[in-house]
Design a protein around this motif. Structure first.
Motif, short mmCIF file in Angstrom:
data_model
loop_
_atom_site.label_atom_id
_atom_site.label_comp_id
_atom_site.label_asym_id
_atom_site.label_seq_id
_atom_site.Cartn_x
_atom_site.Cartn_y
_atom_site.Cartn_z
N ARG A 52 0.85 -1.18 0.00
CA ARG A 52 0.00 0.00 0.00
C ARG A 52 0.89 1.24 0.00
NH1 ARG A 52 -3.95 -2.37 4.72
NH2 ARG A 52 -5.30 -3.65 3.39
N GLU A 55 4.12 1.82 2.39
CA GLU A 55 4.65 0.58 2.97
C GLU A 55 5.99 0.22 2.32
OE1 GLU A 55 0.73 -1.92 4.45
OE2 GLU A 55 1.54 -2.34 2.45
N GLN A 147 -7.97 4.16 0.55
CA GLN A 147 -7.05 3.24 -0.11
C GLN A 147 -7.76 2.18 -0.94
OE1 GLN A 147 -4.91 1.66 3.28
NE2 GLN A 147 -3.40 3.29 3.24
N ASP A 148 -9.06 1.99 -0.70
CA ASP A 148 -9.78 0.89 -1.34
C ASP A 148 -11.00 1.41 -2.09
OD1 ASP A 148 -8.08 -1.16 -0.18
OD2 ASP A 148 -9.11 -0.75 1.71
#
Length: 215
Positions: A52, A55, A147-148
């Motif tokens: 992500r 990360e 993020q999704d």
């Protein structure tokens, strides 16, 4: 009469299994606890999911291909492994046991399936389940991360309903409504486990033996 477990111990450190549905705040709470408790260490899992934003490989996860993961699985490198949300996750044995021998308290961030596997191998492990205050709050948090996609969020909420059916398999359950309160509760669990009799015997064997001398 004081009794302690006859299960062979790897070292004086404790092994913590922390599970939660996606969006419940597990990662945030874990990172905050690591910053405050110098005895804690985070086991870095291996995963096939893509990183992500922000990360880093070897810091947040060990990111590998599906082929590499299955090769590691085939030769028995994983202590536990599971498929979650279409991706594979696994925990290697060697890194955890090295930290336990160094008197570090090791955190595993895994799902309930992995927790079941860990309990069979390390019955003295301490399970903690982090839960949201409601499904509505969980959905809001997932949307807030940005993020999704909507489809992914819907799937994660649906999966959370199934995952939460397993919260009674964990001796400690923390409701993450207020972050500061949830952190205090989590740190209390870590502190209590550290002074369990079995851990103190491993840590200060001679001292405990002198106190328990009943001759």
């Amino acid at each position: 009469m004081i009794q302690h477990s006859s299960t062979p111990r790897i070292g004086p450190g404790s092994l913590f299994v922390i599970a939660a549905p996606s969006g419940a705040g597990k990662t945030t709470l874990t990172r905050m606890a690591l910053a405050q408790n110098p005895h804690l260490a985070l086991s870095i899992s291996t995963t096939t999911r893509p990183p992500r934003p922000g990360e880093q490989d070897g810091v947040h996860y060990h990111f590998v291909s599906v082929e590499t993961f299955k090769q590691m699985q085939a030769v028995g490198e994983f202590l536990e492994s599971a498929e979650v949300h279409g991706n594979f996750y696994g925990t290697t044995r060697s890194g955890i046991e090295a930290l336990l021998r160094e008197d570090r308290d090791v955190i595993l961030e895994i799902d309930w399936q992995g927790a079941q596997q860990i309990r069979q191998i390390y019955p003295e492990s301490v399970g903690v389940f982090i839960v949201p205050p409601s499904f509505a709050a969980l959905e809001q948090r997932l949307q807030g991360r940005g993020q999704d996609s909507a489809d992914v969020i819907a799937r994660r909420v649906a999966n959370a309903r199934e995952e939460l059916q397993h919260l009674d398999e964990f001796p400690y359950v923390i409701i993450n409504e207020n972050l500061d309160e949830a952190l205090a509760e989590l740190l209390a669990v870590f502190a209590a486990a550290r002074v369990r009799l079995d851990n103190q015997i491993q840590r200060t064997q001679s001292l405990m033996a002198s106190y328990l001398n009943r001759s």
